[in-house]
Structure formats: structure tokens, C-alpha cells
Design a protein around this motif. Structure first.
Motif, PDB file in Angstrom:
ATOM      1  N   VAL A 178       1.646 -11.568 -45.253  1.00 49.89           N
ATOM      2  CA  VAL A 178       0.618 -10.834 -44.533  1.00 49.89           C
ATOM      3  C   VAL A 178       1.312  -9.924 -43.517  1.00 49.89           C
ATOM      4  CG1 VAL A 178       0.323 -12.723 -42.866  1.00 49.89           C
ATOM      5  CG2 VAL A 178      -1.453 -10.981 -43.083  1.00 49.89           C
ATOM      6  N   THR A 179       0.799  -8.703 -43.391  1.00 54.68           N
ATOM      7  CA  THR A 179       1.418  -7.705 -42.517  1.00 54.68           C
ATOM      8  C   THR A 179       0.341  -6.973 -41.717  1.00 54.68           C
ATOM      9  OG1 THR A 179       3.198  -7.369 -44.118  1.00 54.68           O
ATOM     10  CG2 THR A 179       2.932  -5.696 -42.416  1.00 54.68           C
ATOM     11  N   TRP A 180       0.577  -6.846 -40.416  1.00 56.00           N
ATOM     12  CA  TRP A 180      -0.292  -6.035 -39.535  1.00 56.00           C
ATOM     13  C   TRP A 180       0.458  -4.762 -39.169  1.00 56.00           C
ATOM     14  CZ3 TRP A 180      -5.244  -6.103 -38.251  1.00 56.00           C
ATOM     15  CH2 TRP A 180      -5.974  -7.290 -38.393  1.00 56.00           C
ATOM     16  N   LYS A 181      -0.217  -3.627 -39.325  1.00 55.69           N
ATOM     17  CA  LYS A 181       0.337  -2.330 -38.961  1.00 55.69           C
ATOM     18  C   LYS A 181      -0.640  -1.622 -38.016  1.00 55.69           C
ATOM     19  CE  LYS A 181       2.618  -1.727 -43.446  1.00 55.69           C
ATOM     20  NZ  LYS A 181       2.740  -0.841 -44.639  1.00 55.69           N
ATOM     21  N   THR A 182      -0.077  -0.874 -37.119  1.00 57.39           N
ATOM     22  CA  THR A 182      -0.929  -0.140 -36.173  1.00 57.39           C
ATOM     23  C   THR A 182      -0.639   1.352 -36.260  1.00 57.39           C
ATOM     24  OG1 THR A 182       0.695  -0.336 -34.398  1.00 57.39           O
ATOM     25  CG2 THR A 182      -0.913  -2.088 -34.565  1.00 57.39           C
ATOM     26  N   LYS A 183      -1.674   2.105 -36.471  1.00 45.63           N
ATOM     27  CA  LYS A 183      -1.691   3.563 -36.327  1.00 45.63           C
ATOM     28  C   LYS A 183      -0.753   4.288 -37.282  1.00 45.63           C
ATOM     29  CE  LYS A 183      -2.930   3.275 -31.439  1.00 45.63           C
ATOM     30  NZ  LYS A 183      -2.561   3.666 -30.066  1.00 45.63           N
ATOM     31  N   CYS A 184       0.524   3.959 -37.273  1.00 47.63           N
ATOM     32  CA  CYS A 184       1.474   4.721 -38.080  1.00 47.63           C
ATOM     33  C   CYS A 184       2.584   3.780 -38.545  1.00 47.63           C
ATOM     34  CB  CYS A 184       2.061   5.894 -37.286  1.00 47.63           C
ATOM     35  SG  CYS A 184       2.912   5.395 -35.787  1.00 47.63           S
ATOM     36  N   SER A 185       3.380   4.266 -39.457  1.00 40.55           N
ATOM     37  CA  SER A 185       4.426   3.411 -40.030  1.00 40.55           C
ATOM     38  C   SER A 185       5.543   3.123 -39.033  1.00 40.55           C
ATOM     39  CB  SER A 185       5.007   4.084 -41.278  1.00 40.55           C
ATOM     40  OG  SER A 185       5.532   5.363 -40.945  1.00 40.55           O
ATOM     41  N   THR A 186       5.727   3.980 -38.057  1.00 41.07           N
ATOM     42  CA  THR A 186       6.792   3.776 -37.068  1.00 41.07           C
ATOM     43  C   THR A 186       6.311   2.979 -35.864  1.00 41.07           C
ATOM     44  OG1 THR A 186       6.266   5.895 -36.007  1.00 41.07           O
ATOM     45  CG2 THR A 186       7.943   5.912 -37.744  1.00 41.07           C
ATOM     46  N   CYS A 187       5.070   2.569 -35.846  1.00 45.31           N
ATOM     47  CA  CYS A 187       4.537   1.812 -34.720  1.00 45.31           C
ATOM     48  C   CYS A 187       4.701   0.316 -34.982  1.00 45.31           C
ATOM     49  CB  CYS A 187       3.077   2.172 -34.488  1.00 45.31           C
ATOM     50  SG  CYS A 187       2.848   3.894 -33.999  1.00 45.31           S
ATOM     51  N   CYS A 188       3.865  -0.477 -34.338  1.00 46.78           N
ATOM     52  CA  CYS A 188       4.014  -1.926 -34.393  1.00 46.78           C
ATOM     53  C   CYS A 188       3.857  -2.452 -35.829  1.00 46.78           C
ATOM     54  CB  CYS A 188       2.993  -2.586 -33.481  1.00 46.78           C
ATOM     55  SG  CYS A 188       2.923  -4.387 -33.602  1.00 46.78           S
ATOM     56  N   LEU A 189       4.746  -3.394 -36.181  1.00 43.50           N
ATOM     57  CA  LEU A 189       4.689  -4.060 -37.477  1.00 43.50           C
ATOM     58  C   LEU A 189       4.910  -5.554 -37.232  1.00 43.50           C
ATOM     59  CD1 LEU A 189       4.592  -3.946 -40.601  1.00 43.50           C
ATOM     60  CD2 LEU A 189       7.079  -3.685 -40.548  1.00 43.50           C
ATOM     61  N   LEU A 190       3.876  -6.336 -37.594  1.00 43.86           N
ATOM     62  CA  LEU A 190       3.930  -7.792 -37.429  1.00 43.86           C
ATOM     63  C   LEU A 190       3.737  -8.418 -38.808  1.00 43.86           C
ATOM     64  CD1 LEU A 190       4.124 -10.064 -35.269  1.00 43.86           C
ATOM     65  CD2 LEU A 190       1.627 -10.056 -35.207  1.00 43.86           C
ATOM     66  N   ALA A 191       4.713  -9.210 -39.255  1.00 41.38           N
ATOM     67  CA  ALA A 191       4.692  -9.714 -40.636  1.00 41.38           C
ATOM     68  C   ALA A 191       4.986 -11.208 -40.670  1.00 41.38           C
ATOM     69  CB  ALA A 191       5.706  -8.962 -41.493  1.00 41.38           C
ATOM     70  N   TYR A 192       4.479 -11.836 -41.767  1.00 39.47           N
ATOM     71  CA  TYR A 192       4.722 -13.268 -42.015  1.00 39.47           C
ATOM     72  C   TYR A 192       4.967 -13.467 -43.501  1.00 39.47           C
ATOM     73  CZ  TYR A 192       3.609 -18.135 -43.041  1.00 39.47           C
ATOM     74  OH  TYR A 192       3.641 -19.417 -43.520  1.00 39.47           O
ATOM     75  N   ARG A 193       6.032 -14.221 -43.841  1.00 40.18           N
ATOM     76  CA  ARG A 193       6.341 -14.572 -45.224  1.00 40.18           C
ATOM     77  C   ARG A 193       6.187 -16.074 -45.389  1.00 40.18           C
ATOM     78  NH1 ARG A 193      11.594 -12.030 -47.951  1.00 40.18           N
ATOM     79  NH2 ARG A 193      10.769 -13.517 -49.488  1.00 40.18           N
ATOM     80  N   ALA A 194       5.306 -16.446 -46.336  1.00 33.58           N
ATOM     81  CA  ALA A 194       5.016 -17.875 -46.531  1.00 33.58           C
ATOM     82  C   ALA A 194       6.167 -18.603 -47.197  1.00 33.58           C
ATOM     83  CB  ALA A 194       3.745 -18.031 -47.357  1.00 33.58           C
ATOM     84  N   ASP A 195       6.869 -17.934 -48.111  1.00 34.68           N
ATOM     85  CA  ASP A 195       7.931 -18.631 -48.826  1.00 34.68           C
ATOM     86  C   ASP A 195       9.102 -18.994 -47.905  1.00 34.68           C
ATOM     87  OD1 ASP A 195       8.549 -16.014 -48.408  1.00 34.68           O
ATOM     88  OD2 ASP A 195       9.549 -15.709 -50.336  1.00 34.68           O
ATOM     89  N   CYS A 196       9.318 -18.187 -46.877  1.00 30.33           N
ATOM     90  CA  CYS A 196      10.383 -18.484 -45.904  1.00 30.33           C
ATOM     91  C   CYS A 196       9.840 -19.078 -44.615  1.00 30.33           C
ATOM     92  CB  CYS A 196      11.167 -17.219 -45.575  1.00 30.33           C
ATOM     93  SG  CYS A 196      11.936 -16.421 -46.993  1.00 30.33           S
ATOM     94  N   ASN A 197       8.517 -19.119 -44.503  1.00 26.26           N
ATOM     95  CA  ASN A 197       7.866 -19.580 -43.262  1.00 26.26           C
ATOM     96  C   ASN A 197       8.468 -18.854 -42.057  1.00 26.26           C
ATOM     97  OD1 ASN A 197       6.089 -21.004 -41.637  1.00 26.26           O
ATOM     98  ND2 ASN A 197       7.426 -22.800 -41.473  1.00 26.26           N
ATOM     99  N   GLU A 198       8.496 -17.536 -42.170  1.00 28.73           N
ATOM    100  CA  GLU A 198       9.176 -16.709 -41.182  1.00 28.73           C
ATOM    101  C   GLU A 198       8.259 -15.573 -40.723  1.00 28.73           C
ATOM    102  OE1 GLU A 198      13.297 -14.035 -40.900  1.00 28.73           O
ATOM    103  OE2 GLU A 198      12.595 -14.876 -42.800  1.00 28.73           O
ATOM    104  N   THR A 199       8.300 -15.294 -39.435  1.00 28.79           N
ATOM    105  CA  THR A 199       7.540 -14.178 -38.870  1.00 28.79           C
ATOM    106  C   THR A 199       8.515 -13.155 -38.290  1.00 28.79           C
ATOM    107  OG1 THR A 199       7.344 -15.263 -36.719  1.00 28.79           O
ATOM    108  CG2 THR A 199       5.567 -15.627 -38.303  1.00 28.79           C
ATOM    109  N   ARG A 200       8.131 -11.900 -38.378  1.00 33.08           N
ATOM    110  CA  ARG A 200       8.950 -10.819 -37.824  1.00 33.08           C
ATOM    111  C   ARG A 200       8.040  -9.819 -37.112  1.00 33.08           C
ATOM    112  NH1 ARG A 200      13.664  -9.150 -42.250  1.00 33.08           N
ATOM    113  NH2 ARG A 200      14.672 -11.209 -42.346  1.00 33.08           N
ATOM    114  N   ARG A 201       8.633  -9.175 -36.109  1.00 29.97           N
ATOM    115  CA  ARG A 201       7.923  -8.122 -35.396  1.00 29.97           C
ATOM    116  C   ARG A 201       8.865  -6.939 -35.195  1.00 29.97           C
ATOM    117  NH1 ARG A 201       5.242  -9.102 -30.792  1.00 29.97           N
ATOM    118  NH2 ARG A 201       4.783 -11.265 -31.311  1.00 29.97           N
ATOM    119  N   LEU A 202       8.273  -5.760 -35.271  1.00 27.47           N
ATOM    120  CA  LEU A 202       9.029  -4.521 -35.115  1.00 27.47           C
ATOM    121  C   LEU A 202       8.224  -3.569 -34.237  1.00 27.47           C
ATOM    122  CD1 LEU A 202      11.481  -2.749 -35.903  1.00 27.47           C
ATOM    123  CD2 LEU A 202      10.125  -1.959 -37.879  1.00 27.47           C
TER     124      LEU A 202
END
Length: 290
Positions: free
Chosen positions: A50-74
Motif C-alpha cells: 500500500v502506498t500513499w502519495k500527495t500532490k505530486c510524485s516528488t512530494c510525500c511518499l509513504l509505503a508499506y510492504r507486507a512480504d517484508c513487513n516494512e514501512t518507508r517514507r520519502l
């Protein structure tokens, strides 16, 4: 076959929700409060990412991968986080909300059944700062400063003598000012009604009282000015009287000094003896001893 019908039923349910607008959320939050953007997932199959994006591709990116049980933010602020566990409910939480958070957000879910997109539009409201004052011309001024959207201002009682203006600020807020002139036919108390999505306020002001305070102030000011003027005049007259007294006394002394001469009589002049020198005194003393 049964699995196919289940998938079709889930897709039909999803289309119904899309038609009802659940896939496009309109969220309005007051600045400083919490905003929760939902990302509904109706499939029974577990999501993969699952991935959350705001406004544009270069803005906030919040992601979660179930297979790795890992979250990332950019490029995401610490104020943006998962509301719950993303594998169960991938809702986005923003706290506290500010004006810079306003905009469109996209949630994308990847599962074994495909990709699903959900859109949210966040609107941030700012309550205005409201003041009610009056000026010397007996005019009431109701001001709703830096509100978003612009506040609505009305008066009780309603009057045809009211005017209104507004100022738009670069951050999207608006200041709206309404003026009303007090006339003798109006009640002495006026009420300003401010209506806004974030707040509703009623402020009242007694214009007859504020209009009477001005003459009192002027009277008090005139009295103080008269007192100061009186003291100043007394000091001036006293200084002048003292100067005239000194001038008169000085002229009299000068006149008496100039016109008075000491002319002793002849008898007194003859009686005056010359001073005796010390040597003469010594000689007289020696002669008497002999």
C-alpha cells in the motif's frame, strides 16, 4: 466457480462503493486538529503493498510492504503516519494539520487481484480572529481576520448603513471587515454575527456609551488644559511682577546714590585729626619717661 462468483461479488460491491463516492473522500479539518484519510480495501485476499502519495510524485511518499513487513517514507513530515496497522487498515493520519497539508492524496493498494486506487481531497479551515470596536464617529467595526474560507458577517439589527470589504492574504486566508454607522433611529446596542465553518461568534457593543465617552474625555481634557494654562499665566505674571519690583528698587537706589552727597561741616572738618604714625608715638613715649 465459487471463487469466481466471490471475486465478481467483491468487484460489484467495489463498483457500488465507487458509484456512491467512497473511493473519493472529501475531508475538511480545522487547522491544528487531526485529519484521517481512509483507504478502504474490500477484498478478502491480503494486500501486498500500500502506498500513499500527495500532490505530486516528488512530494510525500509513504509505503508499506507486507512480504517484508516494512514501512518507508520519502519527503514526509513526522506529522504524517499510519493511523492503524497498515496491513489491516491503511488509513493515513495527519496531526496536527496546517495549511500546507491541504491538497489531494492518492492511496494505491496492490494485491493478488490487482491494483486499487482511492482518492482523498483534504481541505483545511482556519477560524478567524474576531474583534468588535468603534471609532470616534460612532461607527462599529466588526473584523474577522485571517479566516479560511472568508467568514460571513451580519448585524443585528440589520441596517442599510453597513459597508464591507475584504483582504486576501498569500497563504489563502481572508480578512473581512464590516462597518455600520449608528444613527438615532437605531437601538443603542448592536450585535455582530460571524458565521464560519470552524466557528460561530456573536459580539455586542453599546454605541451610545462609547459615543458619550468622547465628550467626557474632551471636557476632562479642556479642564486640564485650562488648569495648566492658569498655572502658566500665574507664573508669567509673578515673574513679571518680581522683575518690575527689582527694577523699581534698583532705580530708587541708583537715584538716591547719584543725588546724595555727603558734605561735612567746617567744624567737623577741623576736628578731624591726622593719623599718628608709629614713630611719633614712640618718641612721645620716650620723652615722657625722661
Amino acid at each position: 466457480m465459487n471463487q469466481t462468483w466471490e471475486v465478481l461479488a467483491e468487484l460489484l460491491f467495489l463498483l457500488i462503493n465507487l458509484a456512491e463516492g467512497s473511493a473519493y473522500n472529501l475531508v475538511s479539518v480545522k487547522t491544528g486538529h487531526e485529519a484521517v484519510l481512509s483507504c478502504p480495501y474490500f477484498s478478502k485476499t491480503p494486500l501486498l503493498m500500500v502506498t500513499w502519495k500527495t500532490k505530486c510524485s516528488t512530494c510525500c511518499l509513504l509505503a508499506y510492504r507486507a512480504d517484508c513487513n516494512e514501512t518507508r517514507r520519502l519527503n514526509c513530515s513526522e506529522r504524517l503516519m499510519w493511523k492503524y496497522s497498515p496491513d489491516r487498515d491503511p488509513a493515513l493520519r495527519i496531526y496536527p494539520v496546517n495549511l500546507g497539508d491541504e491538497g489531494n492524496y492518492t492511496c494505491e493498494i496492490v494485491s493478488s487481484e490487482g491494483n486499487f486506487l482511492f482518492f482523498s481531497s483534504l481541505t483545511v479551515t482556519v477560524p478567524p480572529t474576531v474583534t468588535l470596536t468603534s471609532d470616534k464617529s460612532r461607527m462599529a467595526v466588526c473584523q474577522a481576520s485571517a479566516g479560511k474560507p472568508a467568514a460571513d458577517i451580519s448585524w443585528i439589527p440589520a441596517s442599510n448603513h453597513s459597508t464591507q470589504e475584504e483582504v486576501h492574504h498569500p497563504n489563502g486566508t481572508v480578512t473581512r471587515v464590516s462597518y455600520i454607522s449608528w444613527v438615532n433611529s437605531m437601538p443603542p446596542v448592536v450585535t455582530c454575527l460571524v458565521t464560519h465553518p470552524a466557528t460561530n461568534l456573536n459580539l455586542s457593543l453599546d454605541l451610545s456609551y462609547t459615543s458619550r465617552s468622547l465628550p467626557y474625555f474632551l471636557i476632562g481634557g479642556s479642564t486640564s488644559v485650562a488648569a495648566v494654562s492658569g498655572v502658566t499665566l500665574c507664573l508669567v505674571f509673578r515673574c513679571r511682577a518680581s522683575r518690575l519690583h527689582k527694577m523699581t528698587h534698583g532705580s530708587a537706589v541708583l537715584f538716591s546714590t547719584r543725588n546724595y552727597r555727603y558734605t561735612p561741616s567746617r567744624e567737623k572738618t577741623d576736628a578731624v585729626k591726622l593719623p599718628v604714625l608709629p614713630e611719633t608715638i614712640y618718641q612721645n613715649y620716650m620723652e615722657t619717661r625722661r
